[in-house]
Design an enzyme around this catalytic site. Structure first.
Site, short mmCIF file in Angstrom:
data_model
loop_
_atom_site.label_atom_id
_atom_site.label_comp_id
_atom_site.label_asym_id
_atom_site.label_seq_id
_atom_site.Cartn_x
_atom_site.Cartn_y
_atom_site.Cartn_z
N ASP A 188 0.83 -1.21 0.00
CA ASP A 188 0.00 0.00 0.00
C ASP A 188 0.86 1.27 0.00
O ASP A 188 0.33 2.37 -0.01
CB ASP A 188 -1.01 0.01 1.17
CG ASP A 188 -0.35 -0.04 2.53
OD1 ASP A 188 0.90 -0.13 2.60
OD2 ASP A 188 -1.08 0.02 3.54
N ARG A 189 2.19 1.10 0.03
CA ARG A 189 3.08 2.26 -0.05
C ARG A 189 4.09 2.07 -1.17
O ARG A 189 4.60 0.98 -1.37
CB ARG A 189 3.81 2.46 1.27
CG ARG A 189 2.87 2.92 2.36
CD ARG A 189 3.62 3.59 3.49
NE ARG A 189 4.27 2.65 4.34
CZ ARG A 189 5.56 2.72 4.65
NH1 ARG A 189 6.35 3.64 4.16
NH2 ARG A 189 6.08 1.82 5.46
N HIS A 228 2.21 6.45 0.92
CA HIS A 228 0.80 6.12 0.66
C HIS A 228 0.29 7.12 -0.37
O HIS A 228 0.38 8.33 -0.15
CB HIS A 228 -0.04 6.29 1.92
CG HIS A 228 0.19 5.25 2.98
ND1 HIS A 228 -0.43 4.02 2.97
CD2 HIS A 228 0.96 5.28 4.09
CE1 HIS A 228 -0.05 3.33 4.02
NE2 HIS A 228 0.79 4.06 4.72
ZN LIG Z 1 1.83 -0.96 4.13
#
Ligand SMILES: [Zn+2]
Length: 457
Positions: free
Chosen positions: A245-246, A328
């Site tokens: 997610d990053r 993010h």
């Molecule tokens: Zn993450």
């Protein structure tokens, strides 16, 4: 195991497996979540995913058993990136979901990101789960729920590829999956986009993270990628964190491009189609970012660090784009608006391909001010918030202080930040100024004050 309240944090549940969190915790979280859903009248199945940590299977078994026992139907989407679980929330017609992950933390950690509808729980709602756990509340179900497996990785991948479309020109990249769960999708995504991967670092899924911590927000973890970009003359380097997610980015010269500058690239692209729109960024970002957003015709909006908090604010003010220094990136223009490093990678490549520009050219006119990286200083959880609150009071006397998340103190030549970490017993500092001398002065003043408060720096 009795519940460890400190693992119920601002925007997720996370702790050290064994001493802070185990299968009993997973069972308790499952039971509490079932009560929570019942209380707010949310029915329908719950999607459960997990990253590739070795502890994930047992935690999944316990969590799913507790949900089923409470009458909740479960769709087990298997070992997937966190954004793939978010994708399931959009696509599978579920009442919510849980991703079992500790994101970029080392392998001995694990935790739960809990979502209702398509929104991640945070703040008070996570504390409500803790209260339900401590009370031992359970749903008295008439009949147990069902569980079924559903493989969604291919459909998720198809969706991204369809949205991005064929790239306007061929590109070459170096890719670093850090042995995280993004390994299952990253190389395939690049192949589907027709992107040549000149070097694939740690691209096998191994949740023990044998080589290094899967955290691209720390410069030391990007050294291999920098080297790979230089050695193979790749046009860009892209890194994923443990649960994808990053995003971490390295430019064509092998230099790190931190999250605030990556966000500036997306902002220029998104604002060209959404003039006047707000773009949200967290308090750690460079002053160069709001300047770039304003220059591109957007409204800069500084907000708190943390994915749940950022997403909630995006919905509230209808922002098509948000991002954090940590990598993010939340793109609601042409996508769902949750933090997805795989989509973000595809989107960055699409911007590069259609503009025929390098990363350096895409950032033309965005100055690099002298700054420190994010500095983490140990500080007990029961002291850190008081110190931050005192910092706000102290500097407010003579300075503008942005206090949405910690104290971001505005000085004549720059700014300094003291905030409490939501994921560790630590204070987070960052400083930036127009000159190196001003940077040292700001850093000395703020760190000096922290020493007076008894913080060991
Ligand atoms: Zn993450």
């Amino acid at each position: 195991m009795t519940v460890a309240p400190q693992i119920f944090r601002e925007y997720d549940i996370r702790g050290l497996v064994g001493s802070e969190l185990d299968v009993d915790t997973a069972r308790d979280v499952g039971r509490a979540f079932a009560v929570y859903l019942d209380d707010i009248n949310v029915h329908g199945p719950i999607a459960v995913g997990r990253d590739n940590r070795p502890s994930g299977d047992a935690l999944r078994d316990a969590l799913v058993a507790a949900l089923i026992e409470s009458g909740v139907d479960v769709i087990d989407v298997g070992v997937v990136p966190t954004p793939t679980l978010y994708w399931a929330l959009e696509k599978l017609g579920v009442g919510g979901g849980v991703q079992i992950t500790a994101s970029h933390n080392p392998a001995p950690y694990n935790g739960f990101k809990v979502c209702v509808g398509t929104n991640a729980l945070y703040g008070e709602d996570i504390q409500k789960l803790l209260v339900l756990v401590e009370m031992g509340k359970r749903v008295a179900a008439n009949k147990p729920g069902s569980v079924r497996q559903e493989a969604i990785l291919d459909r998720y991948l198809d969706d991204i590829v369809q949205r991005i479309g064929p790239l306007a020109r061929p590109l070459s990249i170096a890719l670093d999956c850090a042995n995280g769960v993004g390994s299952l999708v990253g190389p395939r995504l690049m192949e589907r986009l027709g992107v040549k991967v000149t070097q694939c670092l740690l691209c096998t899924s191994d949740g023990r993270f044998p080589k290094r911590q899967p955290d691209p927000s720390q410069a030391k973890n990007l050294e291999d990628l920098q080297q790979a970009v230089r050695a193979t003359s790749a046009q860009v380097g892209i890194a994923l964190d443990g649960d994808a997610d990053r995003i971490g980015v390295v430019d064509e010269h092998g230099e790190i491009v931190w999250g605030d500058r990556v966000l500036a690239i997306y902002a220029r692209d998104v604002l060209a189609r959404n003039p006047g729109a707000p773009v949200i960024f967290d308090v750690k970002c460079s002053e160069a970012l709001p300047q770039a957003i304003t220059a591109a015709g957007g409204k800069p909006f500084m907000w708190r660090t943390g994915h749940s908090l950022i997403e909630a604010k995006m919905h509230e003010i209808h922002a098509p784009l948000a991002g954090e220094l940590s990598g993010h990136m939340y793109i609601a223009d042409g996508y769902y608006g949750y933090d997805d490093a795989l989509y973000a990678a595809a989107r960055l490549l699409s911007i590069m391909a259609s503009s025929s520009k390098t990363i350096t050219e895409l950032l033309a006119g965005v100055p690099v001010y002298p700054s420190t990286p994010e500095i983490r200083i140990d500080c007990p959880d029961d002291k850190k918030f008081a110190i931050v609150s005192n910092a706000v009071t102290h500097w407010q006397a003579n300075h503008t202080v942005v206090d949405v998340d910690g104290a971001r103190v505005v000085f004549d030549g720059g700014w300094g930040l003291i905030r409490a970490s939501n994921t560790q017993p630590a204070l987070v500092l960052r400083f930036e100024a127009h000159t190196q001398d001003e940077l040292s002065a700001i850093e000395n003043e703020m760190e000096g004050w922290l020493r007076q408060q008894g913080v060991a720096i």
